[in-house]
Design a protein around this motif. Structure first.
Motif, short mmCIF file in Angstrom:
data_model
loop_
_atom_site.label_atom_id
_atom_site.label_comp_id
_atom_site.label_asym_id
_atom_site.label_seq_id
_atom_site.Cartn_x
_atom_site.Cartn_y
_atom_site.Cartn_z
N THR A 72 3.23 -8.38 -1.61
CA THR A 72 2.28 -9.49 -1.75
C THR A 72 0.83 -9.03 -1.75
N LEU A 73 0.57 -7.82 -1.27
CA LEU A 73 -0.79 -7.30 -1.18
C LEU A 73 -1.16 -6.56 -2.46
N ASN A 74 -2.22 -6.97 -3.13
CA ASN A 74 -2.68 -6.29 -4.34
C ASN A 74 -4.20 -6.36 -4.38
N ARG A 75 -4.84 -5.30 -3.86
CA ARG A 75 -6.30 -5.24 -3.80
C ARG A 75 -6.84 -4.22 -4.79
N THR A 76 -6.18 -4.11 -5.95
CA THR A 76 -6.62 -3.14 -6.95
C THR A 76 -7.82 -3.62 -7.76
N ALA A 77 -8.15 -4.90 -7.70
CA ALA A 77 -9.26 -5.44 -8.50
C ALA A 77 -10.56 -4.71 -8.16
N GLY A 78 -11.25 -4.24 -9.21
CA GLY A 78 -12.53 -3.58 -9.04
C GLY A 78 -12.47 -2.15 -8.55
N GLY A 80 -10.45 0.36 -10.15
CA GLY A 80 -10.05 1.30 -11.19
C GLY A 80 -8.69 1.91 -10.94
N LEU A 81 -8.02 1.48 -9.87
CA LEU A 81 -6.74 2.06 -9.46
C LEU A 81 -5.59 1.28 -10.09
N THR A 82 -4.56 2.00 -10.53
CA THR A 82 -3.34 1.38 -11.03
C THR A 82 -2.15 1.98 -10.29
N VAL A 83 -1.06 1.22 -10.26
CA VAL A 83 0.15 1.68 -9.57
C VAL A 83 1.34 1.40 -10.48
N SER A 84 2.03 2.45 -10.92
CA SER A 84 3.27 2.30 -11.68
C SER A 84 4.44 2.41 -10.71
N THR A 85 5.48 1.60 -10.96
CA THR A 85 6.54 1.47 -9.98
C THR A 85 7.91 1.95 -10.47
N GLY A 86 7.98 2.48 -11.68
CA GLY A 86 9.28 2.86 -12.23
C GLY A 86 10.01 1.69 -12.84
N THR A 87 9.33 0.54 -12.93
CA THR A 87 9.86 -0.63 -13.63
C THR A 87 8.94 -0.90 -14.82
N SER A 88 8.99 -2.10 -15.38
CA SER A 88 8.12 -2.42 -16.50
C SER A 88 6.75 -2.92 -16.05
N THR A 89 6.58 -3.17 -14.75
CA THR A 89 5.32 -3.74 -14.26
C THR A 89 4.41 -2.67 -13.68
N VAL A 90 3.11 -2.84 -13.91
CA VAL A 90 2.08 -1.94 -13.40
C VAL A 90 1.02 -2.79 -12.71
N LEU A 91 0.64 -2.42 -11.50
CA LEU A 91 -0.44 -3.12 -10.81
C LEU A 91 -1.78 -2.58 -11.30
N MET A 92 -2.69 -3.49 -11.66
CA MET A 92 -4.04 -3.08 -12.05
C MET A 92 -4.94 -4.31 -12.06
N ALA A 307 -6.79 8.22 -3.66
CA ALA A 307 -5.68 7.30 -3.45
C ALA A 307 -4.40 8.11 -3.28
N PHE A 308 -3.48 7.60 -2.49
CA PHE A 308 -2.25 8.33 -2.25
C PHE A 308 -1.16 7.36 -1.83
N ARG A 309 0.05 7.87 -1.82
CA ARG A 309 1.24 7.07 -1.54
C ARG A 309 1.71 7.25 -0.11
N LEU A 333 3.40 5.05 -7.94
CA LEU A 333 2.57 6.21 -8.24
C LEU A 333 1.15 5.73 -8.57
N PRO A 334 0.14 6.14 -7.79
CA PRO A 334 -1.23 5.72 -8.09
C PRO A 334 -1.86 6.55 -9.18
N ALA A 335 -2.78 5.94 -9.92
CA ALA A 335 -3.57 6.63 -10.95
C ALA A 335 -4.90 5.90 -11.09
N PHE A 336 -5.97 6.64 -11.39
CA PHE A 336 -7.26 6.02 -11.63
C PHE A 336 -7.45 5.87 -13.13
N ARG A 337 -7.64 4.60 -13.54
CA ARG A 337 -7.94 4.33 -14.94
C ARG A 337 -9.43 4.52 -15.23
#
Length: 338
Positions: A72-78, A80-92, A307-309, A333-337
């Motif tokens: 439920t927590l998603n504080r990626t706004a602003g 530049g961080l993204t999180v891929s989860t091994g599914t089709s969805t990416v947090l960004m 950023a780290f896991r 997996l975090p990544a900076f866009r």
């Protein structure tokens, strides 16, 4: 960020935008988790590997779960961080974006306009940030697992005509090598050359056991880890290709200026370390109080944030030090866009 870093990053952004725009007609809508155990590689659910550099086993994206995608927590706004989860969805950008296909080991071009990832069939794909304009760059041979792509974008000058490649790791029945491929549809990967620094430092880097590549700067430099000797290596690819050992650790990443972050085991847990790319080469533990394993670090382009896991989500910490802050309770997996 220094003026030199800004100039180099601007040049890289301009280059990748021009090249990818020119190849847009090649893109096709083609749909065919991220890390295995302590190799730091990713790929098919069946992929496995042994521990490296004294690290404990890392979490895997190979088996998506409700807890990963139900956070439920998603504080990626602003950030530049993204999180891929091994599914089709990416947090960004504070949202969950559906790419329409499995996304493993997501990495961003220097301008943030193009993604590279391993799809559900184990092939290398690129797409726009919303998952559109997908194209298969190359298909993995049967029995070979590809993982952890990174963009190698170089700035044209008198020594370099400019390149846009994707470098990634290949596990061929337990033999790990780094491969490189032009970022265009239907390209053919080739083994990445690894030569020593100089005649004064003639030790040739190992050809196998290599994994977890990450690009840095505007001249094609790559950092990567070797599973067999537990060392982090640097590969310079400007005037001539050269390289060698940087430090002990695994899962390296670097910013535009070459400052390094990596994983090293301390007291039975994986910690996140930083190493400066200056004359001091100072190393600092960014998670000295870790009572759990922290893995898969990435550093922002300006070198200010890491950023780290963790076992319960993705954290960030300033490179100058401080208390880690949890950004999301989604594990991936975090990544900076940007």
């Amino acid at each position: 960020m220094s003026a030199r870093a800004r100039l180099r990053r601007s040049a890289a952004v301009a280059l990748v935008s021009a090249i990818t725009a020119g190849s847009a007609l090649l893109l096709t809508a083609c749909d065919p988790d991220g890390t295995d155990s302590a190799t730091g590689t990713t790929g098919s659910p069946a992929a496995t590997a042994s521990a490296s550099s004294g690290s404990t086993a890392e979490p895997s994206e190979a088996a998506p779960s409700a807890s990963r995608n139900g956070g439920t927590l998603n504080r990626t706004a602003g950030t530049g961080l993204t999180v891929s989860t091994g599914t089709s969805t990416v947090l960004m950008d504070g949202k969950s974006v559906d790419f329409g296909t499995v996304v493993r080991d997501l990495a961003w071009s220097p301008d943030g306009k193009h993604a590279a990832f391993i799809d559900g069939s184990g092939n290398l794909q690129t797409s726009d940030p919303d998952g559109s304009h997908k194209t298969v760059i190359a298909k993995a041979p049967a029995g070979v697992t590809w993982s952890h792509p990174t963009w190698q974008v170089t700035t044209p000058d008198q020594y370099d005509k400019g390149r846009t490649n994707i470098v990634f790791a290949a596990d061929d029945k337990g033999v790990l090598r780094l491969l490189s491929v032009p970022a265009k549809a239907g390209a053919t990967p080739a083994v990445l050359a690894l030569n020593p620094y100089s005649d004064d430092n003639p030790k040739v880097p190992p050809a196998t056991g290599n994994q977890w590549p990450g690009s840095t700067g505007a001249h094609g430099s790559i950092v990567y880890a070797n599973k067999d000797d537990g060392q982090v290596y640097h590969r310079d690819d400007y005037l001539r290709q050269q390289g060698g050992v940087t430090t002990k650790g695994s899962q390296p990443a670097a910013d535009d200026e070459g400052d390094l972050v990596f994983v090293r085991s301390v007291g039975g847990h994986d910690h996140i370390f930083e190493r400066t790319n200056d004359d001091s080469h100072q190393e600092r533990d960014l998670t000295p109080d870790a009572a759990v394993d922290y893995t898969e670090p990435v550093i922002s382009h300006d070198g200010r944030t890491v950023a780290f896991r963790g076992p319960d989500g993705i954290y960030t910490v300033p490179t100058r030090g401080g208390k880690p802050e949890r950004i999301t309770d989604t594990v991936g997996l975090p990544a900076f866009r940007s």
